[in-house]
Enzyme design. Sequence first.
Site, PDB file in Angstrom:
ATOM      1  N   ASP A  17       0.785  -1.340  -0.002  1.00  0.00           N
ATOM      2  CA  ASP A  17       0.179  -0.154  -0.082  1.00  0.00           C
ATOM      3  C   ASP A  17       0.872   1.222   0.132  1.00  0.00           C
ATOM      4  O   ASP A  17       2.109   1.290   0.517  1.00  0.00           O
ATOM      5  CB  ASP A  17      -0.837   0.094   1.567  1.00  0.00           C
ATOM      6  CG  ASP A  17      -1.982   1.087   1.108  1.00  0.00           C
ATOM      7  OD1 ASP A  17      -2.514   1.369  -0.125  1.00  0.00           O
ATOM      8  OD2 ASP A  17      -2.731   1.166   2.155  1.00  0.00           O
ATOM      9  N   ASN A  65     -11.116  -2.720  -4.939  1.00  0.00           N
ATOM     10  CA  ASN A  65     -10.508  -1.599  -5.716  1.00  0.00           C
ATOM     11  C   ASN A  65     -11.051  -1.131  -7.115  1.00  0.00           C
ATOM     12  O   ASN A  65     -10.721  -0.070  -7.630  1.00  0.00           O
ATOM     13  CB  ASN A  65      -8.901  -2.080  -6.049  1.00  0.00           C
ATOM     14  CG  ASN A  65      -8.033  -2.065  -4.714  1.00  0.00           C
ATOM     15  OD1 ASN A  65      -7.215  -2.962  -4.817  1.00  0.00           O
ATOM     16  ND2 ASN A  65      -8.219  -1.102  -3.918  1.00  0.00           N
TER      17      ASN A  65
HETATM   18  C1  IPE Z   1      -5.208  -2.512   0.068  1.00  0.00           C
HETATM   19  O1  IPE Z   1      -4.964  -1.399   0.046  1.00  0.00           O
HETATM   20  C2  IPE Z   1      -5.092  -3.403  -1.244  1.00  0.00           C
HETATM   21  C3  IPE Z   1      -3.911  -3.557  -1.822  1.00  0.00           C
HETATM   22  C4  IPE Z   1      -2.645  -3.071  -1.367  1.00  0.00           C
HETATM   23  C5  IPE Z   1      -4.209  -4.106  -3.101  1.00  0.00           C
HETATM   24  P1  IPE Z   1      -6.205  -0.156   0.051  1.00  0.00           P
HETATM   25  O2  IPE Z   1      -5.437   1.137  -0.474  1.00  0.00           O
HETATM   26  O3  IPE Z   1      -7.161  -0.803  -1.385  1.00  0.00           O
HETATM   27  O4  IPE Z   1      -6.999  -0.178   1.172  1.00  0.00           O
HETATM   28  P2  IPE Z   1      -7.836   0.709   2.035  1.00  0.00           P
HETATM   29  O5  IPE Z   1      -8.704   1.240   1.119  1.00  0.00           O
HETATM   30  O6  IPE Z   1      -6.774   1.613   2.604  1.00  0.00           O
HETATM   31  O7  IPE Z   1      -8.621  -0.284   3.172  1.00  0.00           O
HETATM   32  C1  IPE Z   2      -1.747   0.093  -3.248  1.00  0.00           C
HETATM   33  O1  IPE Z   2      -1.504   1.604  -3.145  1.00  0.00           O
HETATM   34  C2  IPE Z   2      -2.015  -0.313  -4.597  1.00  0.00           C
HETATM   35  C3  IPE Z   2      -3.416  -0.657  -4.584  1.00  0.00           C
HETATM   36  C4  IPE Z   2      -4.134  -0.478  -3.761  1.00  0.00           C
HETATM   37  C5  IPE Z   2      -3.803  -1.277  -5.902  1.00  0.00           C
HETATM   38  P1  IPE Z   2      -2.662   2.850  -3.033  1.00  0.00           P
HETATM   39  O2  IPE Z   2      -3.166   2.940  -4.725  1.00  0.00           O
HETATM   40  O3  IPE Z   2      -3.682   2.313  -2.253  1.00  0.00           O
HETATM   41  O4  IPE Z   2      -2.120   3.839  -2.579  1.00  0.00           O
HETATM   42  P2  IPE Z   2      -2.637   5.049  -1.430  1.00  0.00           P
HETATM   43  O5  IPE Z   2      -2.745   4.083  -0.011  1.00  0.00           O
HETATM   44  O6  IPE Z   2      -3.701   5.531  -2.097  1.00  0.00           O
HETATM   45  O7  IPE Z   2      -1.544   5.695  -1.093  1.00  0.00           O
HETATM   46 MG    MG Z   3      -4.192   2.374  -0.416  1.00  0.00          MG
END
Ligand code: IPE
Ligand code: IPE
Ligand code: MG
Length: 230
Positions: A17, A65
């Site tokens: 993340d 997502n």
């Molecule tokens: C979790 O991250 C999913 C992945 C890393 C693929 P998210 O960014 O989607 O999670 P939340 O929304 O902060 O819980």
């Molecule tokens: C994790 O990074 C990747 C996925 C969830 C696909 P994020 O896209 O959630 O990045 P942040 O949490 O918004 O910084």
């Molecule tokens: Mg995230």
Amino acid sequence: MDKIIENIPAHVGIIMDGNGRWATARGKKRSFGHKVGSENVERIAEHAFNSGVKTLSLFAFSSENWSRPKEEVDELMRLLNVYLKKFIGKIKKNDVRIRVMGDFSVLSDSVKNSIKKATEATKDNTFGTINIALNYGGRQEIVKAVKEIIEDGEDVSVESISRHLYTADLGEPDLIIRTGGELRISNFMLFQSAYSELYFTDVLWPDFNEEEFDKALLSFSKRKRRFGGV
Ligand code: IPE
Ligand code: IPE
Ligand code: MG
């Protein structure tokens, strides 16, 4: 110079993340963070397997997502496809097995095809396994398992559910790392994580390097796992 870390976890899960925030902090589009983040996978995988980890389960795209803007979802799918294709190109060299877990039914034919090719071509590789969670949700996985058990007329039990999870032959993560500072699991490997050790770091995924991975290993090596015992 390499520190010797004892008690290496065989199976490590990573909630990768922080890509979006990493890019935004640099005045770039979130997609740029995903690109740099996807390039980090190879580096961490190589380091993990060289350290003695056997299986890496990587959260790449959650069932939830899809609620992101279409442009971002499209870019994530494109990058996953590029990653899988790149992998197919160098399978012979690295001896790493690719697995993908999640609901593929709604993925594009191109991504489905890359998954098929990458998993088929690497199925006998033994140096390490990269298990990519793609359109994956832990709750959905448990529901899928229970449905299959009922259809098969089996008894519903912890053992039968375990056998119907995507990870049936991969086992449970000993350690789950979450980068990016959030202190939650976000629907990742819910059933399998019952006794996983958890490690949270504020470091954003594109910045998570070998040294940061070693910090997680070191933390794990000091844990006392009791599994409910004394
Ligand atoms: C979790 O991250 C999913 C992945 C890393 C693929 P998210 O960014 O989607 O999670 P939340 O929304 O902060 O819980
Ligand atoms: C994790 O990074 C990747 C996925 C969830 C696909 P994020 O896209 O959630 O990045 P942040 O949490 O918004 O910084
Ligand atoms: Mg995230």
